[in-house]
Motif scaffolding. Structure first.
Motif, short mmCIF file in Angstrom:
data_model
loop_
_atom_site.label_atom_id
_atom_site.label_comp_id
_atom_site.label_asym_id
_atom_site.label_seq_id
_atom_site.Cartn_x
_atom_site.Cartn_y
_atom_site.Cartn_z
N PHE A 1 0.92 -1.11 -0.27
CA PHE A 1 0.20 -0.06 -0.25
C PHE A 1 0.76 0.82 -0.08
CE2 PHE A 1 -1.59 3.64 2.86
CZ PHE A 1 -2.67 3.81 2.06
N THR B 1 0.75 4.18 -3.21
CA THR B 1 0.20 5.83 -2.38
C THR B 1 0.97 6.60 -1.59
OG1 THR B 1 0.11 4.53 -0.41
CG2 THR B 1 -1.57 4.22 -1.89
N ASP C 1 -11.99 -2.62 4.14
CA ASP C 1 -11.87 -2.28 3.28
C ASP C 1 -10.05 -1.89 3.15
OD1 ASP C 1 -11.37 -1.28 0.27
OD2 ASP C 1 -12.87 -0.48 0.20
N ARG C 2 -8.86 -1.61 2.72
CA ARG C 2 -8.00 -1.59 2.29
C ARG C 2 -7.90 -0.28 2.07
NH1 ARG C 2 -4.97 -5.43 -1.57
NH2 ARG C 2 -6.90 -5.07 -2.65
N ASP C 3 -8.29 0.30 1.23
CA ASP C 3 -8.54 1.69 0.67
C ASP C 3 -9.00 2.55 2.22
OD1 ASP C 3 -7.88 0.92 -1.83
OD2 ASP C 3 -9.88 1.00 -2.10
N SER C 4 -9.04 1.69 3.04
CA SER C 4 -9.66 2.71 4.53
C SER C 4 -8.22 3.34 4.63
CB SER C 4 -10.49 2.01 4.81
OG SER C 4 -9.00 0.44 5.96
N ILE D 1 -6.27 5.02 3.07
CA ILE D 1 -6.20 6.47 1.71
C ILE D 1 -6.13 7.13 3.02
CG2 ILE D 1 -6.26 7.76 -0.26
CD1 ILE D 1 -6.60 4.65 -1.85
N TYR D 2 -7.35 7.57 2.73
CA TYR D 2 -8.53 8.38 3.24
C TYR D 2 -8.29 9.27 4.47
CZ TYR D 2 -11.57 6.46 -0.29
OH TYR D 2 -11.56 5.68 -1.85
N LYS E 1 -16.28 3.78 -1.19
CA LYS E 1 -16.35 2.58 -2.00
C LYS E 1 -15.94 3.14 -3.55
CE LYS E 1 -17.14 -0.84 1.71
NZ LYS E 1 -15.95 -1.13 1.75
N GLY F 1 -9.89 1.60 -8.03
CA GLY F 1 -9.13 1.79 -7.88
C GLY F 1 -8.24 1.66 -9.18
N TYR G 1 -7.74 4.97 -11.61
CA TYR G 1 -6.19 5.09 -11.94
C TYR G 1 -5.94 5.43 -13.56
CZ TYR G 1 -1.24 4.26 -12.30
OH TYR G 1 -0.18 4.79 -13.55
N ASN H 1 -2.76 10.10 -4.86
CA ASN H 1 -1.98 8.51 -5.10
C ASN H 1 -0.86 9.13 -5.90
OD1 ASN H 1 -0.56 6.40 -6.59
ND2 ASN H 1 -2.73 5.21 -6.36
#
Length: 352
Positions: free
Chosen positions: A46, A50, A173-176, A178-179, A231, A234, A238, A272
């Motif tokens: 990750f 990012t 969620d892995r994307d959590s 990011i924020y 959600k 990704g 991109y 990112n």
């Protein structure tokens, strides 16, 4: 007189959350199955993609409109204006005020109205409204403020970008990771001391791209109680961004008449690190050039992705000498560019 930014302010929340703080999270695939790799590997990959090593979260007693108020106070003071002279407060966000432990955003009254109330502005002619335009919302607010002033409808506008994304993420969620949370504010006015908005460009792609970012249920099957979280697809985002944003930036620069060699900095939405680098490299490739060193200030490593807040906070930090090896001076030409939910893209060529 020029129409441009005369004051900036930002608020960076006090809670620092490092990548190591996610080592005990129960990350799941979209279908609810566990990942094959341990969290240490997931987090390492990750960060490699990012560029994020830590992010800022707002204290429990603060919400989006309060962060915005803090940033707005600083911008008004920086511009040395009377707050009662503001004609518009334009507040870019996406989810309203989300209290800790709540699943529903509160945008009644509007967050712009809440900021006006907190600033104790008495003038009823100061019109306050919210702007929902995904991550490019702050740039779009600057474009609208410019249009109001150019047309004679307004003289001074407060444009804010603020968000508390940490409260609408699915912890599975892995994307959590990011924020993050934050707020940036700017005063836009016609003034001999202002910078100058030289050109701008905006677009919405709402066919296949409309739901690249969306609200969905948790990846945990046991946690699906109707609560919805941010959600995204990704890979699709991109590909969309690196395809469309460089051209939008070029179109805006061409419209300005400024040669590419005069551009000193590019303030791009901190979404990112690898995606942002790819966008700027492709932008320069459109001019048969290599991306210059130091052209793209980055705050994502320490601040994460705070949506509409990333560019105004980054600009405020560089303008005030708070980023190592990054600076701008009066007369420099810079580009603001963003991409986000909608899918929306925009860009501004700006002379500081």
């Amino acid at each position: 007189m020029n129409i441009g930014i005369t004051g900036t302010g930002s608020y960076l929340p006090s809670i620092v959350t490092k990548n190591s703080d996610f080592e005990n999270h129960d990350f799941l695939n979209e279908d609810g199955t566990p990942f094959k790799h341990p969290n240490e590997v997931i987090i390492q990959k990750f960060q490699g993609i990012t560029g994020i090593s830590e992010r800022r979260y707002a204290a429990d007693n603060l919400n989006t409109s309060k962060l915005a108020f803090f940033a707005a106070e600083k911008a008004i003071a920086d511009a040395k204006i009377d707050k009662e002279e503001l004609d518009y407060i334009i507040f870019a966000h996406n989810f309203g005020d989300v209290s800790v432990g709540q699943s529903q955003g509160d945008a009644l009254p509007s967050l712009a109205t809440r900021v006006k109330h907190q600033l104790q502005i008495k003038n009823p002619k100061c019109v306050a409204y919210d702007l929902l335009f995904g991550c490019p919302g702050w740039i779009e607010g600057i474009i609208q403020a410019h249009a109001f002033i150019k047309s004679g409808i307004a003289k001074k506008c407060l444009v804010i970008g603020a968000e508390t994304l940490s409260r609408i993420v699915d912890k599975h969620d892995r994307d959590s990771m990011i924020y993050s949370d934050g707020a940036g504010a700017t005063i836009v006015e016609a003034s001999d001391n202002a910078g100058q908005i030289l050109s701008h460009n905006s677009a919405t792609y709402a066919n296949e791209e409309a739901f690249f970012l969306f609200f969905g249920e948790s990846y945990s099957k046991t946690a699906q109680d109707g609560t919805l979280y941010i959600k995204m697809y990704g890979r699709k985002i991109y590909e969309f961004a690196v395809t469309h944003v460089p051209q939008a930036m070029k179109d805006s620069l061409d419209k300005s008449g400024v040669p590419i060699t005069e551009v000193k900095k590019i303030f791009i939405h901190q979404a990112n690190e690898k995606m942002d680098e790819a966008i700027v490299k492709r932008f320069y490739k459109l001019f048969d050039m290599e991306m210059p060193d130091g052209i793209m200030p980055m705050s994502i490593e320490k601040l994460g992705n705070s949506s509409v807040a990333t560019i105004p906070t980054l600009f405020d930090m560089v303008k005030n000498g708070k980023m190592e090896n990054q600076s701008i001076k009066k007369g420099d030409v810079v580009i603001f560019a963003s991409v986000g939910a909608g899918m929306n893209i925009n860009a501004i060529v700006y002379r500081v």
